[in-house]
Enzyme design. Structure first.
Site, PDB file in Angstrom:
ATOM      1  N   MET A  28      -4.679   3.434  -2.941  1.00  0.00           N
ATOM      2  CA  MET A  28      -6.130   3.340  -2.836  1.00  0.00           C
ATOM      3  C   MET A  28      -6.733   4.735  -2.676  1.00  0.00           C
ATOM      4  O   MET A  28      -6.368   5.474  -1.756  1.00  0.00           O
ATOM      5  CB  MET A  28      -6.520   2.447  -1.659  1.00  0.00           C
ATOM      6  CG  MET A  28      -6.071   1.021  -1.816  1.00  0.00           C
ATOM      7  SD  MET A  28      -6.677  -0.078  -0.494  1.00  0.00           S
ATOM      8  CE  MET A  28      -5.758   0.555   0.906  1.00  0.00           C
ATOM      9  N   CYS A  75     -10.966   2.102   9.674  1.00  0.00           N
ATOM     10  CA  CYS A  75     -10.542   1.823   8.304  1.00  0.00           C
ATOM     11  C   CYS A  75      -9.657   0.587   8.257  1.00  0.00           C
ATOM     12  O   CYS A  75      -9.858  -0.307   7.425  1.00  0.00           O
ATOM     13  CB  CYS A  75      -9.804   3.029   7.727  1.00  0.00           C
ATOM     14  SG  CYS A  75      -9.221   2.784   6.034  1.00  0.00           S
ATOM     15  N   GLY A 117       3.305   0.705   5.567  1.00  0.00           N
ATOM     16  CA  GLY A 117       4.362   1.444   6.236  1.00  0.00           C
ATOM     17  C   GLY A 117       4.095   1.696   7.705  1.00  0.00           C
ATOM     18  O   GLY A 117       4.635   2.656   8.268  1.00  0.00           O
ATOM     19  N   ALA A 164       0.854  -1.187   0.000  1.00  0.00           N
ATOM     20  CA  ALA A 164       0.000   0.000   0.000  1.00  0.00           C
ATOM     21  C   ALA A 164       0.888   1.234   0.000  1.00  0.00           C
ATOM     22  O   ALA A 164       1.646   1.468   0.942  1.00  0.00           O
ATOM     23  CB  ALA A 164      -0.910  -0.005   1.216  1.00  0.00           C
ATOM     24  N   MET A 165       0.801   2.043  -1.062  1.00  0.00           N
ATOM     25  CA  MET A 165       1.655   3.212  -1.225  1.00  0.00           C
ATOM     26  C   MET A 165       0.806   4.480  -1.215  1.00  0.00           C
ATOM     27  O   MET A 165       0.009   4.701  -2.122  1.00  0.00           O
ATOM     28  CB  MET A 165       2.458   3.120  -2.520  1.00  0.00           C
ATOM     29  CG  MET A 165       3.386   1.915  -2.589  1.00  0.00           C
ATOM     30  SD  MET A 165       4.353   1.857  -4.118  1.00  0.00           S
ATOM     31  CE  MET A 165       5.412   3.305  -3.905  1.00  0.00           C
ATOM     32  N   SER A 166       0.998   5.301  -0.182  1.00  0.00           N
ATOM     33  CA  SER A 166       0.237   6.542  -0.060  1.00  0.00           C
ATOM     34  C   SER A 166       0.936   7.720  -0.717  1.00  0.00           C
ATOM     35  O   SER A 166       0.358   8.798  -0.836  1.00  0.00           O
ATOM     36  CB  SER A 166       0.024   6.868   1.420  1.00  0.00           C
ATOM     37  OG  SER A 166       1.269   7.165   2.040  1.00  0.00           O
ATOM     38  N   CYS A 225      -8.034  11.524   6.702  1.00  0.00           N
ATOM     39  CA  CYS A 225      -7.862  11.630   5.249  1.00  0.00           C
ATOM     40  C   CYS A 225      -9.059  12.263   4.559  1.00  0.00           C
ATOM     41  O   CYS A 225      -8.905  12.940   3.549  1.00  0.00           O
ATOM     42  CB  CYS A 225      -7.557  10.261   4.648  1.00  0.00           C
ATOM     43  SG  CYS A 225      -8.914   9.068   4.705  1.00  0.00           S
ATOM     44  N   GLY A 249       3.737   8.824   0.680  1.00  0.00           N
ATOM     45  CA  GLY A 249       4.541   9.363   1.772  1.00  0.00           C
ATOM     46  C   GLY A 249       5.850   8.611   1.914  1.00  0.00           C
ATOM     47  O   GLY A 249       6.103   7.603   1.237  1.00  0.00           O
ATOM     48  N   VAL A 250       6.693   9.086   2.816  1.00  0.00           N
ATOM     49  CA  VAL A 250       8.023   8.496   2.958  1.00  0.00           C
ATOM     50  C   VAL A 250       7.958   7.075   3.513  1.00  0.00           C
ATOM     51  O   VAL A 250       8.716   6.191   3.073  1.00  0.00           O
ATOM     52  CB  VAL A 250       8.924   9.405   3.832  1.00  0.00           C
ATOM     53  CG1 VAL A 250       8.368   9.541   5.255  1.00  0.00           C
ATOM     54  CG2 VAL A 250      10.353   8.876   3.872  1.00  0.00           C
TER      55      VAL A 250
END
Length: 383
Positions: free
Chosen positions: A36, A107, A131, A10-12, A206, A14-15
């Site tokens: 997502m 969530c 992360g 899962a890649m938002s 979010c 962010g770092v």
């Protein structure tokens, strides 16, 4: 296919999630990135000058660019409908019931992991990774997957993950659990992740990028502000001391924004949605010692058959305190703290620890002040 298996990350943008994806690729996993989209910025209200957060176009582009540079595929999936149906509706309904919800836990428990695992199955991924600063391992003696605090106690996110069932933990990887936040920022620089290495952490909900949940509720529920305005502020004995803007716009423990001149600092100590009444009082009135939690999930043990000491946390970033916990029914946990705790709040989560391991958790439904001496003494064992 890598010998370590295929993992959906899962890649938002962010770092933390970016380092997670690249680190797993470096470790030999076959990585697939996924971002997502959980909400529509144009309908969220609030700030209109710039999109912010994990669902902004900028964040999605950052995630995609990192995936392309490091040679793994990246997908964007739209889960706004499933996210909104559960998380946003429950978030709204909890405030209307006089409770204070935690949407991130909602969530993770009900939407994010299920959505990730469905996409993982579609893409032939054995694992999913995020992360989060937490750790997961299999305990052979118990034949259970255990969730533990991350190494960096300042960033530990195990509190937000207590609701994950065994079948989800079995397929979850948290690579950052063994590192500190400074380690991760240095790793981002070493990996050449210049787009995100210095990106600040996001603390907003979010779907409420301006962090104004009262404004969000007013926008979402037609006529809410007019319907609930003008309720009474009362003292514990029922004395009316002022009027408020509506019970959903206040939380237990709140001091600022009450606009009451009573000669001493007062705090919100109780919210009654049925009468639109908010009780205020001194800080001492916030002190509670027991709670009942429902919708529970036990992680380390399948059942708590006997009373046992634990370390209980009642909100994110709570240092916690010694307590005694027992399972009263299949879906009921009772918790008695060794000493009174400030502002135990219905709607929040209680998460119980055995050392660094998450024993289990649940949603706080009721709070109380009394605890017998025997239970208090037993709880004191870990205080």
């Amino acid at each position: 296919m890598s010998s370590k298996g295929r993992v959906l990350v899962a890649m938002s943008g962010g770092v933390d999630s970016s380092v997670t994806a690249v680190l797993l690729a470096e470790q030999g996993y076959d990585v697939v990135g996924i971002t997502m989209k959980t909400w529509d910025y144009s309908t969220s209200g609030g700030r209109s000058d710039k999109e912010v957060g994990c669902c902004s176009l900028e964040s999605m582009n950052d995630a995609r660019a990192i995936a392309l540079r490091h040679g793994f595929p990246h997908f964007i999936v739209d889960i706004r409908e499933e996210f909104g149906d559960w998380v946003i509706e429950r978030f709204t309904n909890e405030y209307l019931a006089g409770r204070t919800p935690n949407p991130c836990v909602l969530c993770n428990t009900h939407i994010k992991w299920a959505a990730l695992l469905r996409r993982a199955d579609d893409l032939d991924c054995e694992y999913i990774a995020t992360g989060h600063y937490a750790r997961v391992r299999h305990d052979d003696a118990r034949d259970r997957y255990l969730l533990s605090r991350g190494l960096d106690r300042n960033k530990d996110q195990s509190y937000a993950l207590w609701g994950l069932p065994q079948e989800h933990l079995a397929r979850s990887i948290f690579p950052l659990g063994e590192y500190t936040k400074p380690d991760i920022r240095q790793m981002a620089a070493d990996f050449g992740l210049d787009r995100v290495a210095d990106k600040p952490d996001s603390y907003e909900i979010c779907f409420i990028p301006d962090n104004d949940y009262g404004r969000f509720l007013k926008d979402r529920v037609d006529g809410l502000a007019e319907e609930v305005s003008g309720g009474d502020f009362v003292l514990k004995d029922g004395t009316v001391v002022g009027q408020h803007d509506g019970y959903p716009f206040y939380t237990i423990g709140q001091r600022r924004g009450l606009d009451l001149a009573l000669g001493e600092r007062v705090y919100v100590t109780h919210i009654d949605p049925d009468t639109n009444t908010i009780t205020v009082g001194p800080k001492e009135d916030l002190m509670q010692q027991t709670l009942t939690a429902r919708e529970i999930n036990l992680v380390k043990e399948p059942r708590l058959t006997d009373e046992r000491p634990a370390w209980g946390t009642i909100r994110y970033n709570d240092a916690g305190a010694g307590c005694l916990v027992w399972q009263e029914d299949d879906d009921v946990l009772k918790v008695a703290f060794a000493e009174p705790r400030r502002a135990i709040t219905a709607g929040q989560s209680v998460v119980l620890y055995d050392g660094d391991d998450v024993l289990g958790g649940g949603w706080i439904h009721e709070v109380g002040t009394a605890v017998d001496d025997e239970k208090a003494a037993a709880a004191q064992a870990v205080a």
